[in-house]
Design a protein around this motif. Sequence first.
Motif, PDB file in Angstrom:
ATOM      1  N   ASN A   1      -6.343   7.261  -0.902  1.00 26.73           N
ATOM      2  CA  ASN A   1      -6.149   7.008   0.533  1.00 26.73           C
ATOM      3  C   ASN A   1      -5.616   8.257   1.227  1.00 26.73           C
ATOM      4  OD1 ASN A   1      -3.668   6.783  -0.767  1.00 26.73           O
ATOM      5  ND2 ASN A   1      -2.947   5.059   0.466  1.00 26.73           N
ATOM      6  N   HIS A   2      -6.222   9.388   0.857  1.00 26.58           N
ATOM      7  CA  HIS A   2      -5.831  10.675   1.432  1.00 26.58           C
ATOM      8  C   HIS A   2      -6.918  11.231   2.346  1.00 26.58           C
ATOM      9  CE1 HIS A   2      -3.660  10.212  -2.460  1.00 26.58           C
ATOM     10  NE2 HIS A   2      -2.647  10.456  -1.651  1.00 26.58           N
TER      11      HIS A   2
ATOM     12  N   ILE B   1       0.866  -1.179   0.000  1.00 28.88           N
ATOM     13  CA  ILE B   1       0.000   0.000   0.000  1.00 28.88           C
ATOM     14  C   ILE B   1       0.903   1.229   0.000  1.00 28.88           C
ATOM     15  CG2 ILE B   1      -1.804   1.262   1.206  1.00 28.88           C
ATOM     16  CD1 ILE B   1      -2.544  -1.370   2.616  1.00 28.88           C
ATOM     17  N   THR B   2       0.738   2.051  -1.010  1.00 31.28           N
ATOM     18  CA  THR B   2       1.534   3.271  -1.105  1.00 31.28           C
ATOM     19  C   THR B   2       0.600   4.459  -1.303  1.00 31.28           C
ATOM     20  OG1 THR B   2       1.834   2.886  -3.488  1.00 31.28           O
ATOM     21  CG2 THR B   2       3.573   2.101  -2.026  1.00 31.28           C
ATOM     22  N   ASP B   3       1.175   5.604  -1.488  1.00 29.65           N
ATOM     23  CA  ASP B   3       0.410   6.822  -1.721  1.00 29.65           C
ATOM     24  C   ASP B   3      -0.386   6.677  -3.016  1.00 29.65           C
ATOM     25  OD1 ASP B   3      -0.466   9.359  -2.298  1.00 29.65           O
ATOM     26  OD2 ASP B   3       1.522  10.260  -2.418  1.00 29.65           O
ATOM     27  N   GLY B   4      -1.693   6.396  -2.885  1.00 27.04           N
ATOM     28  CA  GLY B   4      -2.569   6.324  -4.051  1.00 27.04           C
ATOM     29  C   GLY B   4      -2.673   4.970  -4.714  1.00 27.04           C
ATOM     30  N   SER B   5      -2.120   3.925  -4.090  1.00 23.15           N
ATOM     31  CA  SER B   5      -2.107   2.637  -4.786  1.00 23.15           C
ATOM     32  C   SER B   5      -2.139   1.460  -3.813  1.00 23.15           C
ATOM     33  CB  SER B   5      -0.845   2.529  -5.655  1.00 23.15           C
ATOM     34  OG  SER B   5      -0.708   1.248  -6.222  1.00 23.15           O
TER      35      SER B   5
ATOM     36  N   CYS C   1     -11.864   7.094   5.391  1.00 21.79           N
ATOM     37  CA  CYS C   1     -12.412   6.324   4.267  1.00 21.79           C
ATOM     38  C   CYS C   1     -11.372   6.167   3.167  1.00 21.79           C
ATOM     39  CB  CYS C   1     -13.685   6.967   3.716  1.00 21.79           C
ATOM     40  SG  CYS C   1     -13.418   8.516   2.828  1.00 21.79           S
ATOM     41  N   VAL C   2     -11.647   5.220   2.291  1.00 19.72           N
ATOM     42  CA  VAL C   2     -10.834   4.983   1.092  1.00 19.72           C
ATOM     43  C   VAL C   2     -11.774   5.085  -0.103  1.00 19.72           C
ATOM     44  CG1 VAL C   2      -9.411   3.314  -0.163  1.00 19.72           C
ATOM     45  CG2 VAL C   2      -9.261   3.447   2.316  1.00 19.72           C
ATOM     46  N   ILE C   3     -11.305   5.677  -1.183  1.00 16.95           N
ATOM     47  CA  ILE C   3     -12.135   5.858  -2.372  1.00 16.95           C
ATOM     48  C   ILE C   3     -11.485   5.151  -3.556  1.00 16.95           C
ATOM     49  CG2 ILE C   3     -13.233   7.547  -3.906  1.00 16.95           C
ATOM     50  CD1 ILE C   3     -12.886   9.617  -1.654  1.00 16.95           C
ATOM     51  N   ALA C   4     -12.318   4.498  -4.371  1.00 13.86           N
ATOM     52  CA  ALA C   4     -11.854   3.891  -5.624  1.00 13.86           C
ATOM     53  C   ALA C   4     -12.888   4.207  -6.692  1.00 13.86           C
ATOM     54  CB  ALA C   4     -11.684   2.382  -5.471  1.00 13.86           C
ATOM     55  N   TYR C   5     -12.452   4.180  -7.946  1.00 13.07           N
ATOM     56  CA  TYR C   5     -13.381   4.444  -9.044  1.00 13.07           C
ATOM     57  C   TYR C   5     -14.181   3.192  -9.365  1.00 13.07           C
ATOM     58  CZ  TYR C   5     -10.646   8.703  -9.700  1.00 13.07           C
ATOM     59  OH  TYR C   5     -10.013   9.904  -9.516  1.00 13.07           O
TER      60      TYR C   5
ATOM     61  N   LYS D   1     -15.640  13.827  -0.606  1.00 11.61           N
ATOM     62  CA  LYS D   1     -15.314  14.055  -2.010  1.00 11.61           C
ATOM     63  C   LYS D   1     -13.929  13.495  -2.287  1.00 11.61           C
ATOM     64  CE  LYS D   1     -19.059  16.569  -2.419  1.00 11.61           C
ATOM     65  NZ  LYS D   1     -20.245  16.041  -3.143  1.00 11.61           N
ATOM     66  N   LEU D   2     -13.593  13.402  -3.562  1.00 14.50           N
ATOM     67  CA  LEU D   2     -12.211  13.051  -3.900  1.00 14.50           C
ATOM     68  C   LEU D   2     -11.277  14.050  -3.230  1.00 14.50           C
ATOM     69  CD1 LEU D   2     -12.279  12.246  -7.727  1.00 14.50           C
ATOM     70  CD2 LEU D   2     -11.919  10.621  -5.870  1.00 14.50           C
ATOM     71  N   SER D   3     -10.150  13.571  -2.740  1.00 17.11           N
ATOM     72  CA  SER D   3      -9.180  14.478  -2.124  1.00 17.11           C
ATOM     73  C   SER D   3      -8.601  15.409  -3.183  1.00 17.11           C
ATOM     74  CB  SER D   3      -8.052  13.673  -1.470  1.00 17.11           C
ATOM     75  OG  SER D   3      -7.292  13.012  -2.459  1.00 17.11           O
TER      76      SER D   3
END
Length: 533
Positions: free
Chosen positions: A320-321, A303-307, A325-329, A355-357
């Motif tokens: 993951n910002h 798990i990294t910044d954004g992935s 919560c965590v958001i995915a498309y 909202k999206l970060s």
Amino acid sequence: MQDAEAYYKQEQNIKYVSDSYGKESWVRVSGKDILNRAEAHFWCALIKKTKVKSVFRDFSWDTDGMSDGPGFEGGGSTYTYKRNLVTGGIEPLLYYRNFYGVIPDCVELAQEFILLNNLYYDSIKHSYFELCMDGETEEAVRYQKDNCTVSVKLKYLQKYAAAKQMAILLFFDIRAEIEGSLEENGLDKFFDTFKDKDLYYSIWGDQMDFGNKHVYSVLMGKKILYPNAVDQCGYWPYEKKEKYETFIIGTDEFGNTKEYTCNPSKLANNFGTNADAPYYFTPVFFKKEVLQKYILKPELYTITDGSLQCQVLWQLQIDNHHKDCVIAYLGDLGKNLPESERLYWKSYNIDSDEKLSRVTFERDFMCLPSESNMIDHKFQRDYAKVIDYWNKKYGWSIFLPLTEQDEYNLSQIRIPLTNSQPEFDMLVLSLVKVLIDSLNEAKLKETLTRECKNGSINELQGWLEEHNCQDYEIHIKFLREVQELRSTGTGHRKGTNYNKTARKFDVGIKTLKDVFENILEKADEFLLYLMKI
């Protein structure tokens, strides 16, 4: 006496080979076992469907793997090389390797079976495993420690048979013994045979008069398992049709959640496809705890910044910002996650007004190289920068490299997913390992001209003082307090000392999430300080 007769005539074993053998989730394909107090031997091979009738002419084994390997056959001056020497339309699934007592014998699986299923051997568990697309493994073949007794999961056996359109031929030889003569046991000599379309066996009993006199019976035969249709084998191009989950994408005018499939082919895109459907890049929200499964297996997931990535099997871009919560498309969930993972993610799916970060929006829709705003991402980024800075300026690293077994301590440093004490303790422990225990004591000592107390923090303080560094006291104080939090918390039973130290970090006043976030902020300030001296 009735029990002796039932045992002698192997009534339970006949029921087993008739009703259960070849139908259980695991099928014994070689070796021996004790079955209802009798000694049972097994073997397995494949046979062309057109040749099944020929092997059902009698009950005896058609092969035992002893001479099924490659070699020459023929006579006179004409010999032909064959990849295996078994005849009658039979193809080996196993090979018995005989080393004549020099080294232990063993049974080997056909390489075609191993390669088709892409199996790897685990020498500790003595099993073959399939690597699944979600990164998990499934046991397919089990070996006993004698390396001759083998069981195969029925699923893999049937898939292989379906792909090759060959029947599975199971052989059994089960022998029971009773001390004494037939007369002494009130038993009679007998011989019976049974045959139907998929089972053929004979059973006979008599007494052995030489050596230790005893009564014996032998149940010997074979069983056929017919293959499924080739399009049911599950191998490409006959893989099972993929299932797509639906996910919450918002609420309607009555406050009820709305769900839509994550199947990318059903979603709208920038080219006018499925114009009335939700957009491919519709954000879907999940509890932060969805990441827990992946955190617990750092050897498999990163798990990294954004992935979120599973080695080179799959990768999901995530936002993951956010702290909670965590958001995915929506489209990415269908395109980039394996089927089994989608079901797992669905269990953490929530409706949210988040909202999206800013970071994700700038990266994905404005093509800007935006840095993460999360302190855990910043800490890991700055940790690497400090090492590079010191190597360039001083010719050595302030932090020793982490061993392979300890690398997870850095990669898993994060704002906690929950407010649980165990997670908090583990994160404090990891932070101390990378920030204090990894300080390069040897190099710090090298440059000191005066003695100082042992311990990495003392040696760092001595180095900073000798180099006339300013304003280091606040960072040394922080390091000592974090070390004390680790020592009184995870290093020993918690008590008054832990409570006293924990209060310095506002434990009990703030949530453990917020407490560790503040600790990370101070830890990052220390890293930034190290890049200024």
